[in-house]
Design an enzyme around this catalytic site. Structure first.
Site, PDB file in Angstrom:
ATOM      1  N   HIS A  63       4.280   5.194  13.460  1.00 37.74           N
ATOM      2  CA  HIS A  63       3.208   5.805  14.243  1.00 37.74           C
ATOM      3  C   HIS A  63       3.418   7.324  14.276  1.00 37.74           C
ATOM      4  O   HIS A  63       4.553   7.799  14.125  1.00 37.74           O
ATOM      5  CB  HIS A  63       3.204   5.256  15.670  1.00 37.74           C
ATOM      6  CG  HIS A  63       2.651   3.866  15.789  1.00 37.74           C
ATOM      7  ND1 HIS A  63       2.383   3.259  17.003  1.00 37.74           N
ATOM      8  CD2 HIS A  63       2.303   2.964  14.836  1.00 37.74           C
ATOM      9  CE1 HIS A  63       1.901   2.046  16.799  1.00 37.74           C
ATOM     10  NE2 HIS A  63       1.856   1.837  15.487  1.00 37.74           N
ATOM     11  N   GLU A  65       3.580   9.458  16.651  1.00 37.42           N
ATOM     12  CA  GLU A  65       4.565   9.948  17.616  1.00 37.42           C
ATOM     13  C   GLU A  65       5.992   9.777  17.094  1.00 37.42           C
ATOM     14  O   GLU A  65       6.851  10.646  17.272  1.00 37.42           O
ATOM     15  CB  GLU A  65       4.454   9.188  18.955  1.00 37.42           C
ATOM     16  CG  GLU A  65       3.110   9.297  19.646  1.00 37.42           C
ATOM     17  CD  GLU A  65       2.192   8.124  19.303  1.00 37.42           C
ATOM     18  OE1 GLU A  65       2.077   7.786  18.100  1.00 37.42           O
ATOM     19  OE2 GLU A  65       1.592   7.568  20.227  1.00 37.42           O
ATOM     20  N   CYS A  93       1.168   3.639  22.520  1.00 37.44           N
ATOM     21  CA  CYS A  93       1.457   2.206  22.617  1.00 37.44           C
ATOM     22  C   CYS A  93       2.817   2.043  23.313  1.00 37.44           C
ATOM     23  O   CYS A  93       3.519   3.024  23.552  1.00 37.44           O
ATOM     24  CB  CYS A  93       1.503   1.605  21.204  1.00 37.44           C
ATOM     25  SG  CYS A  93       3.013   2.036  20.302  1.00 37.44           S
ATOM     26  N   CYS A  96       5.818   3.716  21.383  1.00 35.35           N
ATOM     27  CA  CYS A  96       5.833   5.185  21.414  1.00 35.35           C
ATOM     28  C   CYS A  96       6.051   5.706  22.826  1.00 35.35           C
ATOM     29  O   CYS A  96       6.751   6.711  23.023  1.00 35.35           O
ATOM     30  CB  CYS A  96       4.545   5.726  20.808  1.00 35.35           C
ATOM     31  SG  CYS A  96       4.402   5.362  19.041  1.00 35.35           S
TER      32      CYS A  96
END
Lengths: 169, 169
Positions: A63, A65, A93, A96
């Protein structure tokens, strides 16, 4: 991985979120769900920028992040990012949000809410002050319309058959 | 990164947790908090094994689970690990619990509980069935005594000045 840019700016959430949005746009070029992130050190300015790479790298943890946190840690030479803020176009999410807590970020800014997958305000409040031994300040809704629109347009294209892979989660 | 071993075994939580414990022991050789993890595919057997690398790699996200998930995804060629179980010596933190959810693991087995940082049963129940669109089955307490002892011994040594870095989180 987006290149890092050492750009000193006065604290300006809209400016830094626009940089995260630039990253989200770059994700589109790679056929990735358009989510972008930047990490900003209080003195050094922007120390990492990244977008989502999950499909290209075939990694569930790539992801925006996570990629940005890895880059910032490498650049700053340690895993404690006390002096940094993180800007992400979509509410994080659980993975993260957890990584943001573990990395000791000072402040989390996010753009659009994620009603199905958000772990900060939507589905659960994983960064609530009483839960862990560190929690960042949180500001949501920065450039919310723009951050939401790029995702809505992407998923509309998907439904119309212009792209061929699954949603983010 | 621990090497991957393709070892076919009948489903045997204690056996696989003992392999995760071997990884935790390897973490000690690198001065890392002793937490280990293995990923087991239902047909291919063990496809990844790893321990915590946070201090060595100076990365806040280099927990045993994350390193093992990356390795398993790479080896299996995709980010959906439906056919896999994950074994970890300590109850996962919020980041790792989130990653386990996102990776679509079938079953999570953990050893010791983490009263301060655990996001599965201790501080929050991040993998509760009604929260996300996927959740693994969960079994805690596998080789709980052994998995807890290696951590207790490590932190006792820390307090006695035999090591020099912070706790995991």
């Amino acid at each position: 991985m987006g290149e890092s840019v050492d750009l000193k700016q006065e604290a300006n959430p809209e400016y830094y979120m626009s940089q995260a949005l630039q990253e989200a746009n770059r994700a589109l070029e790679h056929g990735e769900v358009p989510i972008g992130c930047v990490v900003v050190h209080k003195e050094q300015g922007m120390v990492a920028r990244a977008h989502n790479w999950r499909e290209t790298w075939k990694s569930p943890i790539a992801h925006a992040e996570m990629v940005a946190i890895e880059e910032a840690s490498r650049r700053l030479g340690g895993w404690r990012l006390f002096e940094c803020d993180i800007y992400v176009t979509l509410e994080p999410c659980p993975m993260c949000a957890g990584a943001i807590m573990l990395s000791r970020f000072s402040h989390l800014y996010f753009g659009a809410r994620d009603p199905k997958g958000g772990a900060v305000v939507s589905k659960t409040e994983l960064l609530a002050p009483d839960l862990w031994n560190h929690h960042p300040d949180i500001t949501g809704g920065v450039l919310e319309y723009e951050c939401g629109k790029i995702l809505k347009d992407f998923f509309r294209s998907l439904r119309q058959g212009k792209a061929s892979f699954d949603q983010r989660s």
